[in-house]
Scaffold this motif. Sequence first.
Motif: not given
Length: 618
Positions: A147-148, A180-184, A321-324
Amino acid sequence: MSRAKTDNVAQSKYFIPTTRAEMQARRWDELDVLFVSGDAYVDHPSFGVPLLARVLEAKGWRVGIIAQPDWNDPAAFQVMGSPRLCVAISSGAMDSMVNHYTAAKKVRNDDAYTPGGRAGKRPNRAIIAYTAAVKGALKGVPVIIGGIEASLRRLAHYDYWSNKVRRSILVDSKADLLLYGMGEKALLEVVTQLDSGRRIEALTRVPGTAWLSPVALSGEQLPAFSALEHDRAAYAAAFAQVQRSGQQRLVQEYAGRYLVVNPPAPALKQQELDDIYALPFTRRPHPAYTETIPAFEQIRWSVTSHRGCQGGCAFCAISAHQGRLVQSRTPESVVAEVERIANDPEFNGTITDVGGPTANMYATSVRDLTRCQRCERESCLYPRICSNLDLDDTHAVALLRRLRNIGGVKHVYVASGIRFDLLAHQPGYRQELLHHHIGGLLKVAPEALSPGLLKHMRKPAPELFETFLHQFYATQRQLGRRCGVVPYLMAGHPGSTLGDMLNTALVLRRNHLKVEQVQEFTPTPGTLATCMYYTGIDPLRGENVAVCRDPHERRLQKALLLAHQPAQHKLVREALRRLGREDLFQQVSGTAERSGSAPSAKVRAGKRKKGKGRNPRR
Ligand code: SF4
């Protein structure tokens, strides 16, 4: 069992289990993965923990959610027993310190992610508190954090609330693995490997994870924590090093142990993204709740069309967090979700938002991905829009047309923020938006309108904002509509001076715009602006940056942006006196206009509430 409890269990069969009774209703004697969340359980794809739980459930694992447990009570973590594979912990949609405190470090008395909007249902530094509680209550079970809060605190980071550089949250929490990141993708890989019998200590190569090694390893070597803990210049240099490290593995020493941050997980393919949004979300809070949850009320009938943001604004945690890279769902996937909503008996006919971090990035793409993989730019849009971006708006226009023609749908609004510099290249989308998809006000976020400050924010120049306004009003006239513009503005950002706020106020005045709310900059973990705030250095340019830390000066900055409000006039006069420009009082406060010399558009700014976003995963 009481009647009410029986009803809850019956309704809850459509939800991820949260109690032993709900497990038994599914004939489960054990969970595979237990999620612990700082937010209430709302079964909606905009909430991260329920989304990840649905992803694992769809692959056949037995998952449960404990939402907002009492972190001082071990029994609260034992209600569903020890899971077979692991416990996955998140603070919720927000960093718990951002959730609890204002920019002025005052305690907030509400929490949009809790029933009744009440504060106090999650601990400060929730990841650390929950990990300690789980380690005590469920001994021997591997603990994964994500998570964030975990994501943006994965390396040594400046923490505004304790005003010091803290260690990686993996070190402080003593969790076994960090996602880290959105995680799925990372979570699926970790759970698959645990299920195949591998021990958590052996999971050292999963992209999108961080772990602690007892020995030094190869990779991009960051300065040790001890070398940057008290050295601001070293901290700024390390921040720049991370930004430029691309896809490399990062290594940082902590007193003889080594934090290893693996390269990011690959972006989801379009089909994978579509599959996630087709999962059987009930779009409701768990039936055990008796009070409304403000964040849910806000996003209930909203739809996420894409993820990621090309903007790279210095203060923003979303793109960090979500990326570019923007990842968009297919139109068919979005249409299918809106059709499901339209069939919901409680749906009132209004889709409140179709968007993502920035609404008009839907279906934009890059021409050459290999260029992006080598790219060292901080932003795809600043200082100018990258030639590798394809801003074709035909897909977005076609999607909006399809959505508003779905039976049972009366209105489709776009409430997510709009990048006005992109809109200049998207005439079709601009027209569609104005004609059908805004309810009288368009939200844009110039954040400031002073060139020196915008450079530090990585935001477009003021001229582009004024060009956008001219195009906006021209399109309005063409369509015969009357809409307003809501400019979102920020005071106290690193580099922000009283002079910048005065410049901004003058541009507002020149364009007959007024704002009713101004956001105060908060140094949230992990952003470029937070690094500037702490160090006084723009780490990517090596320049010194003036930082306003004095609360009174911050108030003066804010007052200049709100100069039309009589309650601010005393502060406005003081700010102008400090600048030696008292002659401008009438002009910036609009008192000259009120005496009849200039027209004033009735444009009111929307309130940027905590947890207001259509997408709480931001
Ligand atoms: S090449 Fe252009 S589009 Fe790709 S990441 Fe770099 S700035 Fe963005």
